[in-house]
Structure formats: structure tokens, C-alpha cells
Design a protein around this motif. Structure first.
Motif, PDB file in Angstrom:
ATOM      1  N   ASN A   1      12.011 -58.780  19.418  1.00 12.45           N
ATOM      2  CA  ASN A   1      11.240 -59.194  20.602  1.00 12.45           C
ATOM      3  C   ASN A   1      10.234 -60.312  20.261  1.00 12.45           C
ATOM      4  N   THR A   2       9.554 -60.769  21.280  1.00 10.62           N
ATOM      5  CA  THR A   2       8.560 -61.845  21.113  1.00 10.62           C
ATOM      6  C   THR A   2       7.407 -61.397  20.226  1.00 10.62           C
ATOM      7  N   THR A   3       6.999 -60.149  20.398  1.00 16.46           N
ATOM      8  CA  THR A   3       5.871 -59.652  19.607  1.00 16.46           C
ATOM      9  C   THR A   3       6.191 -59.800  18.123  1.00 16.46           C
ATOM     10  N   GLU A   4       7.406 -59.410  17.751  1.00 19.59           N
ATOM     11  CA  GLU A   4       7.816 -59.518  16.345  1.00 19.59           C
ATOM     12  C   GLU A   4       7.869 -60.996  15.925  1.00 19.59           C
ATOM     13  N   ALA A   5       8.432 -61.821  16.796  1.00 21.77           N
ATOM     14  CA  ALA A   5       8.586 -63.245  16.464  1.00 21.77           C
ATOM     15  C   ALA A   5       7.229 -63.909  16.239  1.00 21.77           C
ATOM     16  N   ILE A   6       6.322 -63.710  17.189  1.00 22.76           N
ATOM     17  CA  ILE A   6       5.039 -64.434  17.108  1.00 22.76           C
ATOM     18  C   ILE A   6       4.149 -63.838  16.004  1.00 22.76           C
ATOM     19  N   ASN A   7       4.204 -62.504  15.838  1.00 23.65           N
ATOM     20  CA  ASN A   7       3.450 -61.892  14.730  1.00 23.65           C
ATOM     21  C   ASN A   7       3.955 -62.392  13.380  1.00 23.65           C
ATOM     22  N   THR A   8       5.243 -62.647  13.293  1.00 21.29           N
ATOM     23  CA  THR A   8       5.803 -63.182  12.040  1.00 21.29           C
ATOM     24  C   THR A   8       5.095 -64.478  11.668  1.00 21.29           C
ATOM     25  N   ILE A   9       4.863 -65.316  12.652  1.00 17.14           N
ATOM     26  CA  ILE A   9       4.201 -66.594  12.370  1.00 17.14           C
ATOM     27  C   ILE A   9       2.705 -66.379  12.116  1.00 17.14           C
ATOM     28  N   ILE A  10       2.089 -65.578  12.976  1.00 10.12           N
ATOM     29  CA  ILE A  10       0.632 -65.391  12.842  1.00 10.12           C
ATOM     30  C   ILE A  10       0.276 -64.828  11.464  1.00 10.12           C
ATOM     31  N   PHE A  11       1.077 -63.880  10.987  1.00  8.78           N
ATOM     32  CA  PHE A  11       0.763 -63.284   9.683  1.00  8.78           C
ATOM     33  C   PHE A  11       1.483 -63.984   8.532  1.00  8.78           C
ATOM     34  N   GLY A  12       2.402 -64.880   8.867  1.00  8.63           N
ATOM     35  CA  GLY A  12       3.205 -65.494   7.807  1.00  8.63           C
ATOM     36  C   GLY A  12       2.722 -66.843   7.325  1.00  8.63           C
ATOM     37  N   LEU A  13       1.826 -67.495   8.088  1.00  6.55           N
ATOM     38  CA  LEU A  13       1.353 -68.825   7.671  1.00  6.55           C
ATOM     39  C   LEU A  13       0.257 -68.707   6.606  1.00  6.55           C
ATOM     40  N   ASN A  14       0.231 -69.634   5.686  1.00  5.17           N
ATOM     41  CA  ASN A  14      -0.861 -69.677   4.711  1.00  5.17           C
ATOM     42  C   ASN A  14      -2.079 -70.276   5.394  1.00  5.17           C
ATOM     43  N   LEU A  15      -3.075 -69.434   5.684  1.00  4.34           N
ATOM     44  CA  LEU A  15      -4.303 -69.907   6.333  1.00  4.34           C
ATOM     45  C   LEU A  15      -5.483 -69.331   5.554  1.00  4.34           C
ATOM     46  N   SER A  16      -6.619 -70.013   5.605  1.00  2.95           N
ATOM     47  CA  SER A  16      -7.747 -69.460   4.849  1.00  2.95           C
ATOM     48  C   SER A  16      -9.063 -69.596   5.605  1.00  2.95           C
ATOM     49  N   VAL A  17     -10.113 -69.044   5.001  1.00  2.00           N
ATOM     50  CA  VAL A  17     -11.443 -68.982   5.634  1.00  2.00           C
ATOM     51  C   VAL A  17     -11.823 -70.314   6.291  1.00  2.00           C
ATOM     52  N   GLY A  18     -12.232 -70.231   7.544  1.00  2.29           N
ATOM     53  CA  GLY A  18     -12.712 -71.426   8.246  1.00  2.29           C
ATOM     54  C   GLY A  18     -11.619 -72.177   8.990  1.00  2.29           C
ATOM     55  N   ASP A  19     -10.354 -71.860   8.734  1.00  4.43           N
ATOM     56  CA  ASP A  19      -9.283 -72.534   9.483  1.00  4.43           C
ATOM     57  C   ASP A  19      -9.392 -72.157  10.965  1.00  4.43           C
ATOM     58  N   GLU A  20      -9.140 -73.138  11.813  1.00  8.62           N
ATOM     59  CA  GLU A  20      -9.326 -72.902  13.253  1.00  8.62           C
ATOM     60  C   GLU A  20      -7.986 -72.812  13.998  1.00  8.62           C
ATOM     61  N   ILE A  21      -7.967 -71.892  14.950  1.00  6.59           N
ATOM     62  CA  ILE A  21      -6.782 -71.686  15.787  1.00  6.59           C
ATOM     63  C   ILE A  21      -7.239 -71.889  17.231  1.00  6.59           C
ATOM     64  N   ILE A  22      -6.469 -72.669  18.001  1.00 13.50           N
ATOM     65  CA  ILE A  22      -6.846 -72.858  19.414  1.00 13.50           C
ATOM     66  C   ILE A  22      -5.903 -72.040  20.278  1.00 13.50           C
ATOM     67  N   LEU A  23      -6.500 -71.210  21.110  1.00 13.30           N
ATOM     68  CA  LEU A  23      -5.692 -70.380  22.007  1.00 13.30           C
ATOM     69  C   LEU A  23      -6.431 -70.238  23.338  1.00 13.30           C
ATOM     70  N   THR A  24      -5.873 -69.491  24.274  1.00 13.30           N
ATOM     71  CA  THR A  24      -6.534 -69.403  25.576  1.00 13.30           C
ATOM     72  C   THR A  24      -6.787 -67.939  25.952  1.00 13.30           C
ATOM     73  N   LYS A  25      -7.660 -67.769  26.923  1.00 16.72           N
ATOM     74  CA  LYS A  25      -7.987 -66.413  27.373  1.00 16.72           C
ATOM     75  C   LYS A  25      -6.837 -65.789  28.139  1.00 16.72           C
ATOM     76  N   TYR A  26      -5.797 -66.606  28.406  1.00 16.82           N
ATOM     77  CA  TYR A  26      -4.663 -66.101  29.189  1.00 16.82           C
ATOM     78  C   TYR A  26      -3.416 -65.884  28.333  1.00 16.82           C
ATOM     79  N   ASP A  27      -3.597 -65.848  27.001  1.00 17.28           N
ATOM     80  CA  ASP A  27      -2.455 -65.523  26.144  1.00 17.28           C
ATOM     81  C   ASP A  27      -2.184 -64.018  26.217  1.00 17.28           C
ATOM     82  N   TYR A  28      -1.070 -63.623  25.621  1.00 14.57           N
ATOM     83  CA  TYR A  28      -0.643 -62.224  25.733  1.00 14.57           C
ATOM     84  C   TYR A  28      -1.440 -61.332  24.767  1.00 14.57           C
ATOM     85  N   PRO A  29      -1.854 -60.129  25.198  1.00 15.31           N
ATOM     86  CA  PRO A  29      -2.713 -59.286  24.351  1.00 15.31           C
ATOM     87  C   PRO A  29      -2.168 -59.023  22.940  1.00 15.31           C
ATOM     88  N   ASN A  30      -0.857 -58.825  22.794  1.00 20.11           N
ATOM     89  CA  ASN A  30      -0.330 -58.568  21.442  1.00 20.11           C
ATOM     90  C   ASN A  30      -0.642 -59.724  20.503  1.00 20.11           C
TER      91      ASN A  30
END
Ligand SMILES: Cc1ncc(COP(=O)(O)O)c(C=O)c1O
Length: 452
Positions: free
Chosen positions: A155-184
Motif C-alpha cells: 500500500n501507499t503507507t508502506e511505499a511512502i514510509n520506505t522513503i521517509i525512513f530510507g533516505l540518509n538525512l541528518s540533524v537540521g535537514d528540512e522537509i517541506i510538507l503541508t497540513k493537508y498531507d495524510y496522517p500516516n
């Protein structure tokens, strides 16, 4: 391709034979259309046919029309409705949550399931598993991308979580998202932020969104040298608004940041190819608009980005650059997975452009009949460029929950009550099997609720 086609055609010889026969004999379909137009052909005098043959005829009928013309052919859509096992006790207008499967898809799933149970390790791992590569190729062809860029998942939850937890990111890195994104996804980013010290920058918008250029500009203004990802919900589930995903992916490219698209509601709903978006990552659920079995989805990753993403569930190092590293999830339902192919056949028999034209037609059909109610608020714009099947409305003075309950108790209309940020009303989502009669009941229910 050949394996899945063989499995499908051996399961439904009549359905496939009829589709092929009619494709080769347009005159027959033309004559039938003439009969339909003159009102001399109805379900009752088709009684000698199987329902599957009749559905195949209807699919062939609309395949020969322009999408906008096909969208208005009630006789054909009423026959396509027979491909589904619709409820006789409620009117299901929450197809946005999850969609039902046509009978052919249900039957394929059951058949593969029974087959698997004859000797699971043999039939699942040695036989049905051979269908995964043909299925990947078929989905990739439909999505306009390379099979080497598509992982089949749940499902989408698995797909998008794969990216969110799979990217190399570190302290201070910024992510832009909106208040209307999906809760998961919001929760996934918040969890990652708590763990790794990321900074989440939330965009807010006036609802309904009527100007996509403002959306792009808001993202642009939020980008800084620390920005790493633009999180883009292709269609906002709360309102049905179609976000300018292509322009936002282009913006991401301009600033050399990742574009992550949550496409839960757009695959096999809007008429587009994943390739058109120019995104780095796209995830979707096939049990939504494709009408595939529950618990099926896919993840697209642009080929050169695959090695930059760690899989959620570990894979061997040799797979670092291989999209299949995202499929090491252990034993799963092969029956469910293989029946995706049947769902794609069914979708393509309708055609993406015709399906979208029909869904737009249905949205306009009911919204036009309630738009002048004094107490009504629309949380989505009625324009085709802004919305498709999903649409949300509210009535002043009554919250989404009680209004949803009222529609259900008075007319057995099942919607999705939404109270989120500036949105407070039931979301209404018809599908290709929804009849105008059902939408008339909805309209009546809304008028009745507005009088209370
Ligand atoms: C925008 C959006 N993203 C993701 C999801 C999650 O889909 P799933 O439960 O199939 O993972 C949904 C579900 O409705 C959604 O609307």
C-alpha cells in the motif's frame, strides 16, 4: 505478461473471448449500439448471454466512443455496474477509502488462493511467483516507467514510509510538507524528526484551494539551503484537491531536492503516467482506484535514486541498486498480488481517459444539484483541473459526523465524515459502478438535511 495473461484467460475464457471477438468485429458492436440507441436492447433480452459477456460488450462499446461521449452513456455504465458485487442495502459513496473489486478480480484472487493451498510452497513460490516479473512489466508499461523502477508492495503507507525512513538525512535537514498531507505520512515524518532531529516545515492553505500557482509559490518560499525533500500529496484526501505535482517536482529538481509524491488517490484515477510527473519517488495503493485486491500497492523510484534509499526490511548488499530490494517482505499473499493483473486488464478495458471523464461527470451531476443550497460549503473547487471523483461539502451549523449520520439514517448513503483543519463535512466519492439513481438519493438526502 504471458504468464498473467495465460492465468487470466484460463480463469475467464468467456470474458476474454468476448472482448477479443468484439475487438475484431466492430460492426457487431456498432449494430448493438444502434439497437441500444433505439431502446430495443435491454438486460432482459440479453438473458441468453452470461453477465460477463454483457459486461464485455459494454466495455467494448465505450472503447469505441470519445471519453466525454462515453461518460454520458447510462446504458453502458449500468451494464458495467453488473461487473461489481454492489450492496443492495447501502449506497457506497466512500470509494476513496478503498474501492471494491470487479467480480473478475475477486474470482482471480479466490482461484489463485485455492490453487496456492494445493501445495503452498510449490504453487506460491515456484509457480505464482513467476508472475511477479510479468506483472511488474505490465504495471510499468501502464505507468510509463521502467520495470527496474517499480516495486510491488502492499500500500501507499508502506511505499511512502520506505522513503521517509530510507533516505540518509541528518540533524537540521528540512522537509517541506503541508497540513493537508495524510496522517500516516505526517506521523512518519514526525517520528523521523524526533529520532534524527529533522526540521518539518508545514504549509497551510485557504480551502478550497483555487490557485495552484500559489501552492507552488508557497513551496518555493519555504525552500532553504537545508531543504532536502518536498513531500507532495498528489490528491488531498480530505478535499479531493489535485495538487500541482508536476510543477512541484520540477521545483524540487530546480533546487536539487528530492520530490516524494503520495499518489494514493491518483493512480488509475487521473489520466496520467508516473513518468509525466518527473518525480523521484511515487507511492500508491492499487486497492483504491485500480480496484485491485485489498493490500496491494506499488513504489516507484527513479532508477538513479534507488541506491540512495535503504529498504525498510533488510536486503542483501548485492541488491543495493535493485528495485527488488524493497520486496524482501517475507511470505505474502501471492494470490492477491497476481490478481492485480486482472484489475489492470479491467481498468484498461474502460480506459483511463474514459474513466476520468465518467468520474468528473458523476461529480458534476451531484454537485450541480446541491450547489445553490444556502447553507452549503464546498471544500473543493468544482473545476476538472482541481478535482475528480473525491469531493467534500459541509452544511453550516452541523459537523461532519452528525451530517454523515443523517445522510446514512435517512437514505443509507455511506460517505466519509471529515473534520480536519479547515474542513468539516462528509466526503463523497462515487466510482464507475455508481448509478445516477444512487446520486439522486444523495442529492435528496442533502436537501433534506439542509432543511432541518
Ligand atoms: C493521501 C493518502 N495517502 C495515503 C493513504 C494510505 O493508503 P493505504 O491505507 O492504502 O496505505 C491514503 C488513504 O486513504 C491517502 O488518502
Amino acid at each position: 505478461m504471458r504468464v498473467t495473461w495465460f492465468l487470466f484467460s484460463s480463469l475467464f475464457p468467456n470474458f476474454i473471448a468476448q472482448l477479443q471477438k468484439n475487438r475484431m468485429n466492430p460492426r457487431r458492436s456498432f449494430l448493438k449500439k444502434a439497437f441500444i440507441a433505439s431502446g430495443t436492447l435491454s438486460l432482459s433480452n440479453l438473458a441468453h448471454k452470461t453477465l460477463a459477456e454483457d459486461v464485455a460488450d459494454a466495455l467494448n462499446g465505450i472503447a469505441q466512443m470519445t471519453p466525454d461521449f462515453a461518460a454520458r452513456q447510462e446504458t453502458e455504465w449500468n451494464r458495467i455496474r453488473q461487473a461489481y458485487t454492489t450492496s443492495t442495502s447501502i449506497i457506497n459513496l466512500n470509494n476513496g477509502g478503498v474501492s471494491p473489486q470487479p467480480k473478475v478480480v475477486q474470482e482471480a484472487t479466490k482461484r489463485y488462493y485455492t490453487y496456492s493451498n494445493e501445495a503452498p510452497s510449490y504453487y506460491m513460490w515456484r509457480i505464482l511467483d513467476q508472475g511477479r516479473e510479468p506483472l511488474r512489466a505490465k504495471l510499468a508499461d501502464f505507468a510509463g516507467v521502467s520495470p527496474e523502477e517499480l516495486a510491488i508492495n502492499r500500500n501507499t503507507t508502506e511505499a511512502i514510509n520506505t522513503i521517509i525512513f530510507g533516505l540518509n538525512l541528518s540533524v537540521g535537514d528540512e522537509i517541506i510538507l503541508t497540513k493537508y498531507d495524510y496522517p500516516n505520512m505526517i506521523n512518519a515524518w514526525k517520528q523521523r524528526a524526533r529520532r534524527d532531529g529533522l526540521v518539518l516545515k508545514w504549509l497551510d492553505f485557504d480551502i478550497p484551494i483555487t490557485d495552484n500557482e500559489q501552492v507552488v509559490e508557497a513551496f518555493r518560499q519555504a525552500i532553504t539551503p537545508k531543504t532536502k525533500v518536498l513531500h507532495i500529496t498528489h490528491m488531498i484526501n480530505w478535499t479531493g484537491h489535485i495538487m500541482p505535482a508536476k510543477a512541484l517536482c520540477q521545483l524540487a529538481k530546480e533546487y536539487n531536492v528530492f520530490s516524494l509524491v503520495d499518489g494514493a488517490h491518483t493512480f488509475a484515477h487521473l489520466d496520467f503516467k508516473i513518468a509525466d510527473l518527473g518525480c523521484d519517488f511515487y507511492g500508491t495503493s492499487l486497492h483504491k482506484w485500480l480496484c485491485a485486491p485489498f493490500g496491494t500497492g506499488l513504489l516507484y523510484i527513479r532508477k538513479e535514486k534507488i541506491k540512495e534509499v535503504w529498504p525498510l526490511l533488510a536486503a542483501p548488499e548485492q541488491q543495493d541498486d535493485n528495485i527488488r530490494k524493497f520486496e524482501n517482505i517475507g511470505t505474502r499473499s501471492f494470490a492477491t498480488e497476481q490478481a492485480i493483473s486482472t484489475a489492470l486488464d479491467f481498468h484498461q478495458a474502460i480506459g483511463s481517459a474514459t474513466k476520468l471523464a465518467r468520474l468528473n461527470y458523476l461529480r458534476k451531476y451531484w454537485t450541480e444539484q446541491v450547489k445553490d443550497i444556502e447553507r452549503i460549503t464546498f471544500y473543493s473547487s468544482q473545476k476538472d483541473e482541481h478535482s475528480a471523483a473525491l469531493f467534500n461539502f459541509g452544511l453550516k451549523g452541523i459537523d461532519a459526523g452528525p451530517l454523515h449520520n443523517q445522510l446514512f439514517s435517512s437514505h443509507k448513503v455511506h460517505t466519509s465524515p471529515i473534520q480536519w483543519e479547515k474542513v468539516n463535512g462528509p466526503r463523497v466519492t462515487p466510482h464507475v459502478y455508481t448509478s445516477l439513481y444512487e446520486l439522486d438519493r444523495l442529492v435528496e438526502a442533502i436537501h433534506q438535511a439542509a432543511k432541518v
